[in-house]
Design an enzyme around this catalytic site. Sequence first.
Site, PDB file in Angstrom:
ATOM      1  N   LYS A  60       0.826  -1.207   0.000  1.00  0.00           N
ATOM      2  CA  LYS A  60       0.000   0.000   0.000  1.00  0.00           C
ATOM      3  C   LYS A  60       0.856   1.250   0.000  1.00  0.00           C
ATOM      4  O   LYS A  60       0.589   2.191  -0.740  1.00  0.00           O
ATOM      5  CB  LYS A  60      -0.979  -0.009   1.174  1.00  0.00           C
ATOM      6  CG  LYS A  60      -2.064  -1.043   0.950  1.00  0.00           C
ATOM      7  CD  LYS A  60      -3.228  -0.912   1.879  1.00  0.00           C
ATOM      8  CE  LYS A  60      -4.317  -1.888   1.485  1.00  0.00           C
ATOM      9  NZ  LYS A  60      -4.753  -2.747   2.574  1.00  0.00           N
ATOM     10  N   LYS A  96      -5.218 -11.807  -9.975  1.00  0.00           N
ATOM     11  CA  LYS A  96      -5.964 -12.217  -8.775  1.00  0.00           C
ATOM     12  C   LYS A  96      -7.277 -11.433  -8.706  1.00  0.00           C
ATOM     13  O   LYS A  96      -7.286 -10.220  -8.903  1.00  0.00           O
ATOM     14  CB  LYS A  96      -5.111 -11.896  -7.533  1.00  0.00           C
ATOM     15  CG  LYS A  96      -5.791 -12.210  -6.229  1.00  0.00           C
ATOM     16  CD  LYS A  96      -5.118 -11.542  -5.036  1.00  0.00           C
ATOM     17  CE  LYS A  96      -6.202 -11.365  -3.993  1.00  0.00           C
ATOM     18  NZ  LYS A  96      -5.938 -10.784  -2.767  1.00  0.00           N
ATOM     19  N   LYS A 117     -11.335  -6.747  -5.221  1.00  0.00           N
ATOM     20  CA  LYS A 117     -12.185  -5.572  -5.446  1.00  0.00           C
ATOM     21  C   LYS A 117     -11.347  -4.361  -5.829  1.00  0.00           C
ATOM     22  O   LYS A 117     -11.809  -3.508  -6.563  1.00  0.00           O
ATOM     23  CB  LYS A 117     -13.101  -5.275  -4.271  1.00  0.00           C
ATOM     24  CG  LYS A 117     -12.451  -5.212  -2.946  1.00  0.00           C
ATOM     25  CD  LYS A 117     -13.506  -5.141  -1.854  1.00  0.00           C
ATOM     26  CE  LYS A 117     -12.946  -5.469  -0.491  1.00  0.00           C
ATOM     27  NZ  LYS A 117     -12.702  -6.885  -0.235  1.00  0.00           N
TER      28      LYS A 117
HETATM   29  P1  ADP Z   1      -9.885  -8.131  -1.851  1.00  0.00           P
HETATM   30  O1  ADP Z   1      -8.579  -8.538  -2.465  1.00  0.00           O
HETATM   31  O2  ADP Z   1     -11.002  -8.213  -2.816  1.00  0.00           O
HETATM   32  O3  ADP Z   1      -9.793  -6.777  -1.164  1.00  0.00           O
HETATM   33  P2  ADP Z   1      -9.828  -9.165   0.853  1.00  0.00           P
HETATM   34  O4  ADP Z   1      -8.394  -8.758   0.971  1.00  0.00           O
HETATM   35  O5  ADP Z   1     -10.853  -8.383   1.608  1.00  0.00           O
HETATM   36  O6  ADP Z   1     -10.206  -9.185  -0.708  1.00  0.00           O
HETATM   37  O7  ADP Z   1      -9.925 -10.701   1.225  1.00  0.00           O
HETATM   38  C1  ADP Z   1     -10.835 -11.325   2.113  1.00  0.00           C
HETATM   39  C2  ADP Z   1     -10.501 -12.815   2.179  1.00  0.00           C
HETATM   40  O8  ADP Z   1     -10.693 -13.423   0.889  1.00  0.00           O
HETATM   41  C3  ADP Z   1      -9.038 -13.092   2.556  1.00  0.00           C
HETATM   42  O9  ADP Z   1      -8.965 -14.231   3.375  1.00  0.00           O
HETATM   43  C4  ADP Z   1      -8.381 -13.324   1.238  1.00  0.00           C
HETATM   44  O10 ADP Z   1      -7.239 -14.119   1.327  1.00  0.00           O
HETATM   45  C5  ADP Z   1      -9.485 -14.008   0.421  1.00  0.00           C
HETATM   46  N1  ADP Z   1      -9.343 -13.693  -1.008  1.00  0.00           N
HETATM   47  C6  ADP Z   1      -9.530 -12.487  -1.590  1.00  0.00           C
HETATM   48  N2  ADP Z   1      -9.335 -12.545  -2.926  1.00  0.00           N
HETATM   49  C7  ADP Z   1      -9.014 -13.825  -3.211  1.00  0.00           C
HETATM   50  C8  ADP Z   1      -8.704 -14.532  -4.421  1.00  0.00           C
HETATM   51  N3  ADP Z   1      -8.714 -13.930  -5.594  1.00  0.00           N
HETATM   52  N4  ADP Z   1      -8.426 -15.832  -4.334  1.00  0.00           N
HETATM   53  C9  ADP Z   1      -8.435 -16.461  -3.132  1.00  0.00           C
HETATM   54  N5  ADP Z   1      -8.720 -15.870  -1.954  1.00  0.00           N
HETATM   55  C10 ADP Z   1      -9.015 -14.564  -1.976  1.00  0.00           C
END
Ligand code: ADP
Length: 326
Positions: A111, A191, A194
């Site tokens: 970040k 990956k 959001k």
């Molecule tokens: P984002 O990347 O959309 O902001 P978060 O960081 O809020 O998602 O992730 C919430 C949970 O979902 C975490 O445990 C994270 O490891 C899992 N997660 C998020 N994106 C993925 C993905 N593309 N594949 C597998 N697990 C994911």
Amino acid sequence: MKRSISGIQPSGILHLGNYFGAMKQFIDNQAHYEGFYFVADYHSLTSLTDPKTLRENSYNIVLDYLALGLDPKKSTIFLQSEVPEHTELTWLLSNITPVGLLERGHSYKDKTSKGFSANTGLLTYPVLMAADILMYDADIVPVGKDQKQHLEMARDIAIKFNQQYNVELFRLPEPQILENLAVVPGTDGQKMSKSYGNTINMFASKKELKKQVMSIVTDSTPLEEPKDPNNNIVKLYELFATKEEIQEMKDKFIAGNYGYGHAKNELLNAILEYFKEARERREELVNNMDLVHSILEEGSKKARAIAIEKIKAAKVAVGLAGNIYK
Ligand code: ADP
Ligand code: TRP
């Protein structure tokens, strides 16, 4: 019964990556573990500054949890901020956590390297996460792969506290990461996240869901020609289909005369079928928010009863000598 504990930040609408990477494990774990699953709303404050959005997102996650199959009879479901002891424990843990450990955090480094001007919360994020986990003596913590380092930090912090104060107060948690599902790809092949705008959201309207599936990036191989069977559509289809169905789709791609549009339609139908019941349940729950509120109230009461005991013990351990501990 062993304990499984995890949280999801209410920073946006949940997508397939969140479900297959993390949430599905919460639900599957219900058969063998006592579960504590919360909405990590304190964590979201590190990056989300609009109160209305935070509130809406938080309830949306609870609705998702319940619709997807978290059962309040088996699992304790709550909002992190309804158990303020999490922040109190964070303070106690902060004082034995080296700044260097936090500065090495991948998520913090990512970040800040993108030009985000870091607030203190962003740096100390892993300490709050350690508090979430250590508070309830978690045995396992189901998360996606990107959270592995945070889990290691939680273990380091637990070890340091126990050693510093010569106690066995905090149990060392194990991460539960499904290696084969570690990264769900997004519509652009990166990956799914959001923050990349490449998500497929299982609870979006049919119209929106279709738009998302149709936006999966493919190459421009003409319809008649054979195509690479390991494309993005197949990778996502693999999450929903049986071995035979996956092989069938791959064979069609190899044979040619099978367009990406066809495959996207098959994927869309598979997604709708897979989440059919959950989508219906969610609609019902939206119209019964009283029930949702009472589940949360019950959940925070249960969680808080445990948290209060842990905080007492932690305060005694460090020498905070309030009257209530006499
Ligand atoms: P984002 O990347 O959309 O902001 P978060 O960081 O809020 O998602 O992730 C919430 C949970 O979902 C975490 O445990 C994270 O490891 C899992 N997660 C998020 N994106 C993925 C993905 N593309 N594949 C597998 N697990 C994911
Ligand atoms: N940091 C996690 C994420 O972004 C969310 C989280 C907060 C969490 N506290 C937790 C996950 C405790 C597991 C356990 O996904």
